[in-house]
Write an enzyme that holds these catalytic residues in place. Structure first.
Site, short mmCIF file in Angstrom:
data_model
loop_
_atom_site.label_atom_id
_atom_site.label_comp_id
_atom_site.label_asym_id
_atom_site.label_seq_id
_atom_site.Cartn_x
_atom_site.Cartn_y
_atom_site.Cartn_z
N ASN A 113 54.73 95.37 12.14
CA ASN A 113 54.30 96.73 11.79
C ASN A 113 54.26 97.50 13.10
OD1 ASN A 113 53.03 99.07 11.07
ND2 ASN A 113 51.05 98.12 10.60
N LYS B 217 53.71 100.60 13.56
CA LYS B 217 52.74 101.72 13.59
C LYS B 217 53.42 102.95 14.18
CE LYS B 217 49.16 98.25 13.69
NZ LYS B 217 47.77 97.90 13.96
N HIS C 102 47.28 99.98 4.50
CA HIS C 102 46.87 99.45 5.80
C HIS C 102 45.49 100.02 6.15
CE1 HIS C 102 46.70 98.64 10.09
NE2 HIS C 102 47.59 97.69 9.86
N GLU D 8 44.37 101.24 8.72
CA GLU D 8 44.42 102.52 9.47
C GLU D 8 44.67 103.69 8.51
OE1 GLU D 8 47.35 101.15 12.28
OE2 GLU D 8 45.86 99.76 13.07
N GLU E 275 44.22 91.29 6.39
CA GLU E 275 44.02 91.77 7.77
C GLU E 275 42.55 92.14 7.98
OE1 GLU E 275 48.01 93.27 9.53
OE2 GLU E 275 46.91 94.96 8.71
N GLY F 67 44.26 94.70 16.50
CA GLY F 67 44.37 95.35 17.80
C GLY F 67 43.25 95.02 18.77
N SER G 27 45.92 90.54 15.43
CA SER G 27 46.07 89.87 16.72
C SER G 27 46.82 88.54 16.62
CB SER G 27 44.71 89.67 17.41
OG SER G 27 44.10 90.93 17.64
#
Ligand code: 13P
Length: 257
Positions: free
Chosen positions: A13, A15, A99, A101, A171, A177, A217
């Site tokens: 991904n 992003k 996702h 985010e 996730e 991250g 991660s």
């Protein structure tokens, strides 16, 4: 992984990273080092402006392309948005939906995630549906209930024969991250719980076909251990998917006998 019943999928991904010229450079770098033995499917989910070119650039090395989100409707006055059909016609095969985010910064809810899942399937795309708990939720001990709720909402009214082909990515928000990966046991436990939710709703046949990824991660060092879990069928990779050599190491971990 359990390759007998379902696909192993390593997906990057990107992003909001990589321009078209950077995408070309990435393709040039990965081509000579891409593993030949192919047990696992490899996907790169890229910014929408790069989809069409990426399909062409990564064709030779058998990397399928995905988008990072889509709108839930098939047309209309929604400035800046793109539909699942647009993504499909650009040549993508996958689309990430929900996702964390998107949930955090763009107000996506379990309800809109479900609509987007339907839109993706309708357009002939494979949705990669993201679910995951925050650190607070994990510490409160509500992870399993929350994940079950997210999975059930995302799949509401999706026909069983369609569910078989979807991908779910677990996730945990606290691992994205942060460099703080879930332990293999934590990842395995939640991925197993996701399969149990699907089994209860759709039966064993459907549940064993669904690819469930871990994301957060994941990197060249920890991939092997995470993928050794029977219900972890791949990874959704952020940072490490921006570096060809690291991404290839994760693919190699998934390609092992
Ligand atoms: P990182 O691998 O950078 O933690 O990102 C994970 C992710 O959000 C993939 O969708």
């Amino acid at each position: 992984m359990n390759r007998r019943y379902r696909k192993t999928i390593i997906a990057g991904n990107w992003k909001m990273n990589n321009t078209l010229s950077q995408t070309k450079t990435f393709a040039e770098e990965i081509k000579p080092i891409m593993p030949k033995g192919k047990w696992c499917n490899v996907v790169l989910c890229v910014p929408a402006t790069n989809i069409q070119s990426a399909v062409r650039l990564f064709k030779d090395c058998h990397i399928a392309i995905g988008a990072e989100t889509c709108h839930e409707l098939d047309h209309g006055a929604y400035t800046g948005e793109i539909t699942a059909a647009m993504i499909k016609e650009a040549g993508a095969k996958y689309v990430i939906i929900g996702h964390s985010e998107r949930r955090q910064y763009y107000n996506e809810t379990d309800f809109t995630v479900n609509k987007k899942v339907h839109a993706a399937i309708e357009a002939g795309l494979i949705p990669i549906i993201c679910v995951g708990e925050s650190l607070e939720q994990r510490e409160l001990g509500v992870t399993m209930e929350l994940i079950a709720y997210q999975v059930k909402c995302a799949l509401a009214d999706v026909a069983p024969e369609k569910v078989r082909h979807i991908v779910i990515a677990y996730e945990p928000l606290w691992a994205i991250g942060t460099g703080k990966t879930a332990t293999a046991e934590q990842a395995g436990e939640v991925c197993q719980a996701i399969r149990t939710v699907i089994r209860k709703q759709y039966g064993a046949h459907v549940a064993r076909s669904v690819t469930i990824q871990y994301g957060g991660s994941m990197n060249a060092k920890n991939a092997e251990e995470l993928l050794a879990q029977p219900d972890v069928d791949g990874g959704l990779i952020g940072g490490a998917a921006l570096k060809p050599a690291d991404f290839v190491k994760i693919i190699e971990a998934a390609n092992q006998e």
